[in-house]
Design a protein around this motif. Structure first.
Motif, PDB file in Angstrom:
ATOM      1  N   HIS A   1       0.839  -1.205   0.000  1.00 32.00           N
ATOM      2  CA  HIS A   1       0.000   0.000   0.000  1.00 32.00           C
ATOM      3  C   HIS A   1       0.874   1.255   0.000  1.00 32.00           C
ATOM      4  CE1 HIS A   1      -3.381   2.589   0.643  1.00 32.00           C
ATOM      5  NE2 HIS A   1      -3.046   2.899   1.883  1.00 32.00           N
ATOM      6  N   ALA A   2       0.631   2.149  -0.943  1.00 25.36           N
ATOM      7  CA  ALA A   2       1.478   3.337  -1.103  1.00 25.36           C
ATOM      8  C   ALA A   2       1.426   4.251   0.109  1.00 25.36           C
ATOM      9  CB  ALA A   2       1.066   4.100  -2.358  1.00 25.36           C
ATOM     10  N   ASN A   3       0.317   4.230   0.860  1.00 19.79           N
ATOM     11  CA  ASN A   3       0.160   5.150   1.986  1.00 19.79           C
ATOM     12  C   ASN A   3       0.244   4.417   3.325  1.00 19.79           C
ATOM     13  OD1 ASN A   3      -0.020   7.831   2.689  1.00 19.79           O
ATOM     14  ND2 ASN A   3      -2.252   7.858   2.808  1.00 19.79           N
ATOM     15  N   ALA A   4       1.044   3.345   3.366  1.00 20.68           N
ATOM     16  CA  ALA A   4       1.194   2.599   4.616  1.00 20.68           C
ATOM     17  C   ALA A   4       1.729   3.482   5.730  1.00 20.68           C
ATOM     18  CB  ALA A   4       2.128   1.411   4.395  1.00 20.68           C
ATOM     19  N   GLY A   5       2.577   4.448   5.383  1.00 20.71           N
ATOM     20  CA  GLY A   5       3.152   5.335   6.384  1.00 20.71           C
ATOM     21  C   GLY A   5       2.110   6.143   7.123  1.00 20.71           C
ATOM     22  N   ALA A   6       1.029   6.538   6.425  1.00 17.29           N
ATOM     23  CA  ALA A   6      -0.032   7.310   7.081  1.00 17.29           C
ATOM     24  C   ALA A   6      -0.786   6.459   8.090  1.00 17.29           C
ATOM     25  CB  ALA A   6      -0.991   7.857   6.029  1.00 17.29           C
TER      26      ALA A   6
ATOM     27  N   TYR B   1     -11.550  -0.588  10.747  1.00 14.57           N
ATOM     28  CA  TYR B   1     -12.287   0.469  10.047  1.00 14.57           C
ATOM     29  C   TYR B   1     -12.807   1.535  10.993  1.00 14.57           C
ATOM     30  CZ  TYR B   1     -16.035  -2.755  11.448  1.00 14.57           C
ATOM     31  OH  TYR B   1     -16.858  -3.596  12.167  1.00 14.57           O
ATOM     32  N   HIS B   2     -12.838   1.269  12.301  1.00 15.01           N
ATOM     33  CA  HIS B   2     -13.221   2.281  13.274  1.00 15.01           C
ATOM     34  C   HIS B   2     -12.006   3.017  13.835  1.00 15.01           C
ATOM     35  CE1 HIS B   2     -17.277   0.140  14.274  1.00 15.01           C
ATOM     36  NE2 HIS B   2     -17.346   0.897  13.191  1.00 15.01           N
ATOM     37  N   PHE B   3     -10.842   2.410  13.744  1.00 14.16           N
ATOM     38  CA  PHE B   3      -9.653   2.977  14.384  1.00 14.16           C
ATOM     39  C   PHE B   3      -9.062   4.137  13.588  1.00 14.16           C
ATOM     40  CE2 PHE B   3      -5.093   3.272  15.062  1.00 14.16           C
ATOM     41  CZ  PHE B   3      -5.015   3.334  16.446  1.00 14.16           C
ATOM     42  N   PHE B   4      -8.983   3.988  12.276  1.00 20.23           N
ATOM     43  CA  PHE B   4      -8.302   4.974  11.445  1.00 20.23           C
ATOM     44  C   PHE B   4      -9.261   6.034  10.916  1.00 20.23           C
ATOM     45  CE2 PHE B   4      -5.777   1.078  11.033  1.00 20.23           C
ATOM     46  CZ  PHE B   4      -4.513   1.550  11.350  1.00 20.23           C
ATOM     47  N   PRO B   5      -8.752   7.236  10.582  1.00 20.66           N
ATOM     48  CA  PRO B   5      -9.590   8.225   9.895  1.00 20.66           C
ATOM     49  C   PRO B   5     -10.139   7.642   8.593  1.00 20.66           C
ATOM     50  CG  PRO B   5      -7.524   9.218  10.626  1.00 20.66           C
ATOM     51  CD  PRO B   5      -7.393   7.743  10.850  1.00 20.66           C
ATOM     52  N   LYS B   6     -11.350   7.998   8.277  1.00 21.56           N
ATOM     53  CA  LYS B   6     -12.049   7.392   7.145  1.00 21.56           C
ATOM     54  C   LYS B   6     -11.260   7.497   5.845  1.00 21.56           C
ATOM     55  CE  LYS B   6     -16.370   7.704   4.491  1.00 21.56           C
ATOM     56  NZ  LYS B   6     -16.465   6.244   4.315  1.00 21.56           N
ATOM     57  N   LYS B   7     -10.679   8.651   5.577  1.00 22.36           N
ATOM     58  CA  LYS B   7     -10.025   8.863   4.286  1.00 22.36           C
ATOM     59  C   LYS B   7      -8.854   7.918   4.083  1.00 22.36           C
ATOM     60  CE  LYS B   7      -7.939  12.420   1.345  1.00 22.36           C
ATOM     61  NZ  LYS B   7      -7.574  13.854   1.235  1.00 22.36           N
ATOM     62  N   ILE B   8      -7.970   7.823   5.092  1.00 24.98           N
ATOM     63  CA  ILE B   8      -6.794   6.980   4.895  1.00 24.98           C
ATOM     64  C   ILE B   8      -7.149   5.503   4.995  1.00 24.98           C
ATOM     65  CG2 ILE B   8      -5.183   8.766   5.634  1.00 24.98           C
ATOM     66  CD1 ILE B   8      -4.848   7.272   8.266  1.00 24.98           C
ATOM     67  N   TYR B   9      -8.162   5.165   5.821  1.00 24.83           N
ATOM     68  CA  TYR B   9      -8.536   3.755   5.894  1.00 24.83           C
ATOM     69  C   TYR B   9      -9.230   3.301   4.619  1.00 24.83           C
ATOM     70  CZ  TYR B   9     -10.533  -0.703   6.897  1.00 24.83           C
ATOM     71  OH  TYR B   9     -10.868  -2.033   6.797  1.00 24.83           O
TER      72      TYR B   9
ATOM     73  N   PHE C   1      -6.871   2.289   1.846  1.00 27.62           N
ATOM     74  CA  PHE C   1      -6.286   0.962   2.059  1.00 27.62           C
ATOM     75  C   PHE C   1      -7.308  -0.133   1.800  1.00 27.62           C
ATOM     76  CE2 PHE C   1      -6.170  -2.530   5.174  1.00 27.62           C
ATOM     77  CZ  PHE C   1      -5.069  -3.219   4.689  1.00 27.62           C
ATOM     78  N   HIS C   2      -8.514   0.045   2.328  1.00 26.54           N
ATOM     79  CA  HIS C   2      -9.547  -0.988   2.197  1.00 26.54           C
ATOM     80  C   HIS C   2      -9.892  -1.240   0.736  1.00 26.54           C
ATOM     81  CE1 HIS C   2     -12.890  -3.309   4.051  1.00 26.54           C
ATOM     82  NE2 HIS C   2     -13.457  -3.082   2.876  1.00 26.54           N
ATOM     83  N   GLN C   3     -10.034  -0.176  -0.039  1.00 25.05           N
ATOM     84  CA  GLN C   3     -10.363  -0.333  -1.452  1.00 25.05           C
ATOM     85  C   GLN C   3      -9.248  -1.032  -2.206  1.00 25.05           C
ATOM     86  OE1 GLN C   3     -13.292   0.152  -3.071  1.00 25.05           O
ATOM     87  NE2 GLN C   3     -14.022   0.439  -0.976  1.00 25.05           N
ATOM     88  N   GLU C   4      -8.005  -0.704  -1.892  1.00 27.26           N
ATOM     89  CA  GLU C   4      -6.887  -1.382  -2.557  1.00 27.26           C
ATOM     90  C   GLU C   4      -6.891  -2.873  -2.230  1.00 27.26           C
ATOM     91  OE1 GLU C   4      -2.093  -0.865  -3.350  1.00 27.26           O
ATOM     92  OE2 GLU C   4      -3.131   0.513  -1.989  1.00 27.26           O
ATOM     93  N   LEU C   5      -7.203  -3.201  -0.976  1.00 32.05           N
ATOM     94  CA  LEU C   5      -7.276  -4.599  -0.555  1.00 32.05           C
ATOM     95  C   LEU C   5      -8.385  -5.331  -1.306  1.00 32.05           C
ATOM     96  CD1 LEU C   5      -6.055  -6.597   1.556  1.00 32.05           C
ATOM     97  CD2 LEU C   5      -7.915  -5.887   3.089  1.00 32.05           C
ATOM     98  N   VAL C   6      -9.558  -4.697  -1.408  1.00 26.93           N
ATOM     99  CA  VAL C   6     -10.690  -5.318  -2.098  1.00 26.93           C
ATOM    100  C   VAL C   6     -10.377  -5.543  -3.572  1.00 26.93           C
ATOM    101  CG1 VAL C   6     -13.065  -4.921  -2.870  1.00 26.93           C
ATOM    102  CG2 VAL C   6     -12.448  -4.514  -0.478  1.00 26.93           C
TER     103      VAL C   6
END
Length: 302
Positions: free
Chosen positions: A12-17, A56-64, A67-72
């Motif tokens: 994931h390109a934004n793993a750092g966030a 999905y509750h832990f992270f801010p919606k935008k950054i989570y 990641f979730h969409q890339e996984l799907v």
């Protein structure tokens, strides 16, 4: 590494966030912010110990969501699974781990995505552990003259930062017990769950109706093999590349969790080759541009 395990590094390109948000929330142990009170201490004596929370509750919606969409989308293109179960995020500290177990019937593939700074870790343990194929078919090819050590019995997959590990959840697996850290920021941090809803995934102009006709014919072919004694369980995902002419240019085996009850890998490999050859000979209608189809084939015992 076993063909039933898939690892993708730098996933994931934004793993750092994702990692930064975790660190920011817990960097000051004296700060009693309400958003720190998120953990379920999950402890089943002799089996599981970890801290966990819905990712999905832990992270801010935008950054989570990114990641979730890339996984799907990865699951659709690589496995032919259209969704993932609601992922958990777990943190493992000193004494935490998971003993061997099988995940049934959550989904055809399990995944572990690591947010652990693995190269800088201060702990021992933390690898994902899976029984090797030789152990699952222990008496086939058994040699009484050969000793066995841990590395002969299990495969250990390091939880490298930004690594996605995908495996057959029927295989007994666990997490090596963590030793040496008690600070959350030093623990083994992963997001995990299961890929679910296997069904064909089309990228291109091919119509679902035309594909369904091909699937029906292939199902008939495989049913004939089963009636002749083919006995396999698991899932095979193949990517079929179709040129605008309708000709199949390539059939690639992607995810493969096929297993023969007797442990005969030759039968599994022969089935893969048979499916690839059969699909290569299919002729589709002409299209405006190329199409890729990820086709999951599920084999279950009666």
């Amino acid at each position: 590494m076993s063909r039933h395990i898939i690892t993708t590094d730098s996933f994931h390109a934004n793993a750092g966030a994702l990692r930064s948000h975790f660190e920011d929330r817990f960097k000051d142990p004296r700060e009693a912010r309400s958003d720190r009170f998120v953990w379920d201490y999950w402890h089943v004596p002799g089996q599981y110990t970890a801290l966990r929370t819905p990712a999905y509750h832990f992270f801010p919606k935008k950054i989570y969501d990114a990641f979730h969409q890339e996984l799907v989308w990865w699951g659709r293109r690589t496995l032919g699974c259209h969704d993932v179960s609601p992922p958990w995020m777990s943190c493992y500290l000193d004494g935490f781990g998971q003993e061997l177990h099988g995940d049934l019937p959550h989904g055809p593939w399990a995944f572990v995505y690591s947010l652990t700074p693995w190269t800088k870790r201060k702990f021992r343990g933390g690898e994902t552990v899976l029984l090797k194929d030789d152990v699952l078919s222990y008496w086939q090819g058994f040699k009484s003259s050969r000793g066995l050590e841990r590395e002969d019995i299990v495969e250990e997959v390091p939880a490298k930062f930004n690594r996605l590990t995908v495996f057959d959840p029927r295989v007994p697996h666990g997490v090596r017990t963590i030793e040496g850290v008690r600070d959350l920021l030093d623990g083994r941090l992963v997001i995990h769950g299961w890929f679910v809803q296997p069904r064909p995934f089309i990228e291109g102009p091919l119509s679902p109706r035309e594909l369904q006709g091909v699937i029906d014919d292939l199902s008939g072919e495989l049913s004939g093999l089963i009636e002749q004694g083919l006995d396999l369980q698991g899932m095979l995902s193949v990517k079929t590349q179709i040129a605008p002419s309708g000709r199949v240019t390539k059939v690639i085996a992607l995810g493969n969790s096929l297993r023969h009850p007797g442990g005969d890998a030759r039968i599994e490999k022969a089935l893969v080759r048979h499916v690839q050859k059969w699909l290569t000979n299919v002729k589709f209608k002409r299209q405006a541009k190329p199409t890729n189809v990820t086709l999951p084939l599920v084999f279950e015992s009666n």
